[in-house]
Design a protein around this motif. Structure first.
Motif, PDB file in Angstrom:
ATOM      1  N   GLY A 155       0.781  -1.230   0.000  1.00  0.00           N
ATOM      2  CA  GLY A 155       0.000   0.000   0.000  1.00  0.00           C
ATOM      3  C   GLY A 155       0.807   1.271   0.000  1.00  0.00           C
ATOM      4  N   SER A 156       2.128   1.179  -0.025  1.00  0.00           N
ATOM      5  CA  SER A 156       2.959   2.364  -0.137  1.00  0.00           C
ATOM      6  C   SER A 156       2.923   2.880  -1.573  1.00  0.00           C
ATOM      7  N   VAL A 157       3.194   4.170  -1.748  1.00  0.00           N
ATOM      8  CA  VAL A 157       3.150   4.758  -3.086  1.00  0.00           C
ATOM      9  C   VAL A 157       4.533   5.292  -3.443  1.00  0.00           C
ATOM     10  N   LYS A 158       4.871   5.175  -4.724  1.00  0.00           N
ATOM     11  CA  LYS A 158       6.208   5.539  -5.194  1.00  0.00           C
ATOM     12  C   LYS A 158       6.085   6.230  -6.536  1.00  0.00           C
ATOM     13  N   ALA A 159       7.066   7.067  -6.834  1.00  0.00           N
ATOM     14  CA  ALA A 159       7.014   7.810  -8.089  1.00  0.00           C
ATOM     15  C   ALA A 159       8.412   8.159  -8.557  1.00  0.00           C
ATOM     16  N   VAL A 160       8.507   8.357  -9.872  1.00  0.00           N
ATOM     17  CA  VAL A 160       9.731   8.838 -10.507  1.00  0.00           C
ATOM     18  C   VAL A 160       9.388  10.138 -11.224  1.00  0.00           C
ATOM     19  N   GLY A 161      10.148  11.179 -10.940  1.00  0.00           N
ATOM     20  CA  GLY A 161       9.951  12.448 -11.612  1.00  0.00           C
ATOM     21  C   GLY A 161      11.226  12.906 -12.285  1.00  0.00           C
TER      22      GLY A 161
END
Length: 214
Positions: free
Chosen positions: A205-211
């Motif tokens: 349920g953790s959220v991750k992103a690449v920007g």
């Protein structure tokens, strides 16, 4: 934050794999890659970057210096990894080898309200090279941490509060935090001025992103 919360956040970490792959690609072309990791944690990720030939700055609480520098030496990376004695938000202003190719942020943004998180991400983006990548990992609203969370029904801009007492005790998180959905993290990057390259939600349920900085 205890080991249970770290496990909830990382799991089998796809985000770390993506960051290491990006480092490998940049090493092939530029031969010199600079990386910033905060918090330093056990320095395992920083050591992986260093063994690929990257120059790495790690930032964490000043009282962790002896432990972290010991881990750096034990990993044989004393020449490649430097320790900065500051945690977020202060760490965003103390990076010293900028501009960086890669910035990797784990957990720290949850400890501040959303408007402050935007300010921090903007500051970090200014420390990235044009075309550089920022990797964010944040505890999720739809993880176990969201069960009984006091700010569950608030919009992300106002969502900042304590976990349910039993959950706070289980995960060792006593302070107010901001939990995110995947869309919230997407908007955090977008509103901070980054290009959003990828978002994901883990099985925990953790959220991750690449920007990226354009």
């Amino acid at each position: 934050m205890n080991i249970n919360a770290v496990h909830l956040e990382t799991g089998a970490d796809e985000l770390e794999r993506l960051a290491l792959e990006e480092c490998f690609k940049r090493m092939r072309h530029d031969h010199t890659v600079s990386v910033f990791v905060t918090p330093a944690g056990r320095c395992e990720l920083a050591a992986k970057f260093a063994r690929m030939g990257a120059l790495v700055d790690v930032a964490d609480h000043a009282e962790c210096r002896q432990d972290i520098e010991g881990r750096i030496l034990a990993a044989g990376c004393g020449a490649e990894i430097r320790f900065l004695g500051a945690a977020l938000p202060e760490a965003a202003g103390q990076a010293v080898t900028e501009p960086y190719d890669i910035i990797f942020v784990r957990r720290g943004l949850c400890s501040v309200p959303y408007p402050e998180a935007k300010r921090i991400v903007r500051q970090l983006l200014q420390k990235l090279k044009i075309g550089g990548r920022i990797y964010l990992s944040i505890l999720g609203l739809h993880s176990e941490l969201g069960d009984g969370y006091s700010a569950l029904d608030l919009p992300v801009g106002k969502r900042f509060g304590p976990l349910a007492p039993a959950i706070a005790q289980k995960y060792g998180i006593s302070s107010d935090i901001c939990l995110y959905t995947e869309r919230d993290l997407f908007m955090l990057l977008l509103e901070s001025g980054a290009s959003v390259l990828r978002t994901m939600t883990t099985s925990y349920g953790s959220v991750k992103a690449v920007g990226g900085r354009t």
